[in-house]
Write an enzyme that holds these catalytic residues in place. Structure first.
Site, PDB file in Angstrom:
ATOM      1  N   TYR A 315     -22.475  47.601 -18.894  1.00  8.90           N
ATOM      2  CA  TYR A 315     -23.897  47.964 -18.818  1.00  8.90           C
ATOM      3  C   TYR A 315     -24.413  48.551 -20.124  1.00  8.90           C
ATOM      4  CZ  TYR A 315     -22.314  48.378 -13.909  1.00  8.90           C
ATOM      5  OH  TYR A 315     -21.742  48.194 -12.687  1.00  8.90           O
ATOM      6  N   CYS A 342      -8.195  42.917 -26.678  1.00  8.47           N
ATOM      7  CA  CYS A 342      -8.615  41.887 -27.635  1.00  8.47           C
ATOM      8  C   CYS A 342      -9.987  41.325 -27.285  1.00  8.47           C
ATOM      9  CB  CYS A 342      -7.579  40.783 -27.672  1.00  8.47           C
ATOM     10  SG  CYS A 342      -5.957  41.462 -28.002  1.00  8.47           S
TER      11      CYS A 342
HETATM   12  N1  LLP Z   1     -25.321  52.723  -0.728  1.00 10.67           N
HETATM   13  C1  LLP Z   1     -25.278  51.433  -1.082  1.00 10.67           C
HETATM   14  C2  LLP Z   1     -25.606  50.410  -0.082  1.00 10.67           C
HETATM   15  C3  LLP Z   1     -24.935  51.073  -2.397  1.00 10.67           C
HETATM   16  O1  LLP Z   1     -24.918  49.787  -2.735  1.00 10.67           O
HETATM   17  C4  LLP Z   1     -24.621  52.085  -3.350  1.00 10.67           C
HETATM   18  C5  LLP Z   1     -24.259  51.739  -4.720  1.00 10.67           C
HETATM   19  C6  LLP Z   1     -24.661  53.426  -2.925  1.00 10.67           C
HETATM   20  C7  LLP Z   1     -25.023  53.708  -1.609  1.00 10.67           C
HETATM   21  C8  LLP Z   1     -24.317  54.565  -3.828  1.00 10.67           C
HETATM   22  O2  LLP Z   1     -25.182  54.679  -4.901  1.00 10.67           O
HETATM   23  P1  LLP Z   1     -25.096  55.934  -5.902  1.00 10.67           P
HETATM   24  O3  LLP Z   1     -25.498  57.168  -5.133  1.00 10.67           O
HETATM   25  O4  LLP Z   1     -23.693  56.036  -6.367  1.00 10.67           O
HETATM   26  O5  LLP Z   1     -26.019  55.589  -6.990  1.00 10.67           O
HETATM   27  N2  LLP Z   1     -21.194  50.207 -10.901  1.00 10.67           N
HETATM   28  C9  LLP Z   1     -22.520  50.721 -11.157  1.00 10.67           C
HETATM   29  C10 LLP Z   1     -23.154  51.289  -9.918  1.00 10.67           C
HETATM   30  C11 LLP Z   1     -23.237  50.318  -8.766  1.00 10.67           C
HETATM   31  C12 LLP Z   1     -23.857  50.906  -7.545  1.00 10.67           C
HETATM   32  C13 LLP Z   1     -23.706  50.013  -6.382  1.00 10.67           C
HETATM   33  N3  LLP Z   1     -24.205  50.548  -5.146  1.00 10.67           N
HETATM   34  C14 LLP Z   1     -22.423  51.755 -12.278  1.00 10.67           C
HETATM   35  O6  LLP Z   1     -21.323  51.965 -12.806  1.00 10.67           O
HETATM   36  O7  LLP Z   1     -23.423  52.319 -12.685  1.00 10.67           O
END
Ligand code: LLP
Length: 414
Positions: A315, A342
């Protein structure tokens, strides 16, 4: 203070980062127990006596020790796979506090969740409704469902983690929701018990969250006129944290907004926070292997890489990086911090001003969420260890992965 500096030296609770690196080796993820607890309790306390359930989003950090800490505080859980369900159960989480999200639930996953009697399925499509109904009927059991409604609001975050727009794959169209609830109410073994939404992650503006919340409440009222009475509204997760200069949405502010939007109603309020509970509760310690000075760029080659922390490559995410022993008086140089993989995309930070020597330990901050859970074995690198700090105690909560473990399931063909 949970992760802090004392005389220029980094501490996780009362344990010096230098001692942790020496004892457990690098790269290693280090989490502060009290930080996780404090962040969870901020949600819980803000709700006070209001009927509510904080369902920690397991995908943010799914180590069973982290899940267990939260289970002991009474947390519910938002899961997106059978694997996450197994983890919550292994950590003695309460199945009756689990909601199951995700667009692609398999037959086996639905059956497993029904067997374990989870609280609710957050259903993402009409086909999924039929599938859950069929399986529940076969098992002669009732399935509680809520529809994940896509409120069509712009969460104003990174496009990869924005989920509430019409063009996203998530949820069902808000304008089609009433029809689908009627379908659900007629289907055998399906009980519509809730409404659900989640518009994106790392949100720093509360306005779209409020817009989405208002749309959910409006829909609840519309459903009542159709004799569909639900008992909970799930407002999702998504609260941003501070990585660099962002202004995070504080837990209390978010909850206050929900309490206000829901002031006239008695449905249970659910939320699904992940990042805001664990994100700033962890650091990744990594050793400086080589310094490489070029005519255009200087590089710090460390022993962590994009397989350990994918967010910068994926990202272009910013994570603050500093030396665990900081000396402001030493002359800094500008570096890119890169791993041994790599790929040119294997960087952890760019253009950072640091004073370092080979062998020093660096801390990569704000990696408690979507750090370890997104790691891989690329370049046949075993995954890092994870350490939980509780005051002065360091507990190893995941052993470093050995090379043998990496190809344990592989076989040569004859
Ligand atoms: N509920 C649902 C249905 C979700 O899809 C997500 C996150 C959450 C709750 C929790 O969201 P949070 O409170 O953590 O923002 N890999 C990405 C983030 C992907 C989030 C996916 N869904 C990153 O590293 O920023």
């Amino acid at each position: 203070m949970t992760i802090h500096r004392k005389s220029g030296e980094l501490y996780i609770e009362d344990k010096a980062a230098s001692d942790i690196a020496e004892e457990f080796g690098t790269p290693c993820y280090v989490y502060s127990r009290s930080s996780v607890e404090t962040n969870f309790n901020r949600f819980k306390n803000a709700f006070g006596e209001r009927k509510s359930l904080v369902c920690y989003a397991v995908k943010a950090n799914s180590n069973i020790a982290i899940i267990k800490i939260l289970a002991q505080l009474g947390s519910g859980f938002d899961i997106v796979s059978g694997g996450e369900l197994s983890r919550v159960l292994a950590a003695e989480g309460d199945p009756s506090k689990i909601v199951f999200s995700g667009v692609g639930k398999t037959h086996a996953e639905i059956k497993y969740a029904l067997q374990k009697k989870i609280k609710c399925f957050n259903v993402e499509s009409e086909s999924e409704l039929y599938r859950i109904s069929d399986i529940a009927k076969e098992m002669n059991i009732a399935a509680n469902i809520s529809l994940r409604v896509n409120p069509d609001v712009d969460a104003k975050t990174h496009p990869y983690i924005s989920t509430g727009l019409k063009e996203n794959k998530f949820g069902v169209d808000v304008n089609d929701a009433t029809r689908l609830y009627k379908v659900a109410a007629e289907l055998p073994n399906i009980v519509p018990t809730g409404i659900d939404c989640h518009i994106g992650s790392q949100l720093t503006d509360i306005a779209p969250m409020r817009d989405a919340a208002l749309k959910m409440v409006e829909l609840t009222d519309k459903l009542i006129t159709e004799n569909i009475v639900i008992d909970h509204i799930d407002f999702g997760g998504g609260l941003g944290i501070q990585y660099q200069n962002e202004t995070p949405i504080h837990q209390e502010l978010f909850v206050e907004m929900l309490l206000e939007v829901m002031s006239e109603r008695e449905q249970e309020i659910l939320v699904e926070p992940g990042r805001s509970i664990v994100g700033n509760s962890g650091v990744l310690l990594t050793k400086v292997e080589y310094l490489k000075h070029g005519s255009n760029k200087n590089f710090i080659v460390v022993d962590a890489a994009m397989n350990d922390l994918a967010r910068p490559s994926l990202y272009n995410a910013y994570h603050h990086i500093d030396s665990i022993r900081r000396d402001e008086n030493k002359p800094a140089k500008r570096y890119d911090i890169v791993g041994p993989i790599c790929e040119t995309g294997d960087f952890l930070g760019k253009d950072r001003d640091l004073y370092v020597n080979e062998g020093d330990i660096l801390a990569i901050h704000s990696v408690g969420a979507y750090g370890m859970t997104m790691s891989s074995n690329y370049n046949s690198r075993g995954r890092a260890s994870e350490i939980l700090i509780d005051d002065t105690h360091a507990h190893i909560i995941r052993k470093r992965e050995s090379v043998d473990e990496l190809f344990h399931n592989e076989r040569t063909a004859p």
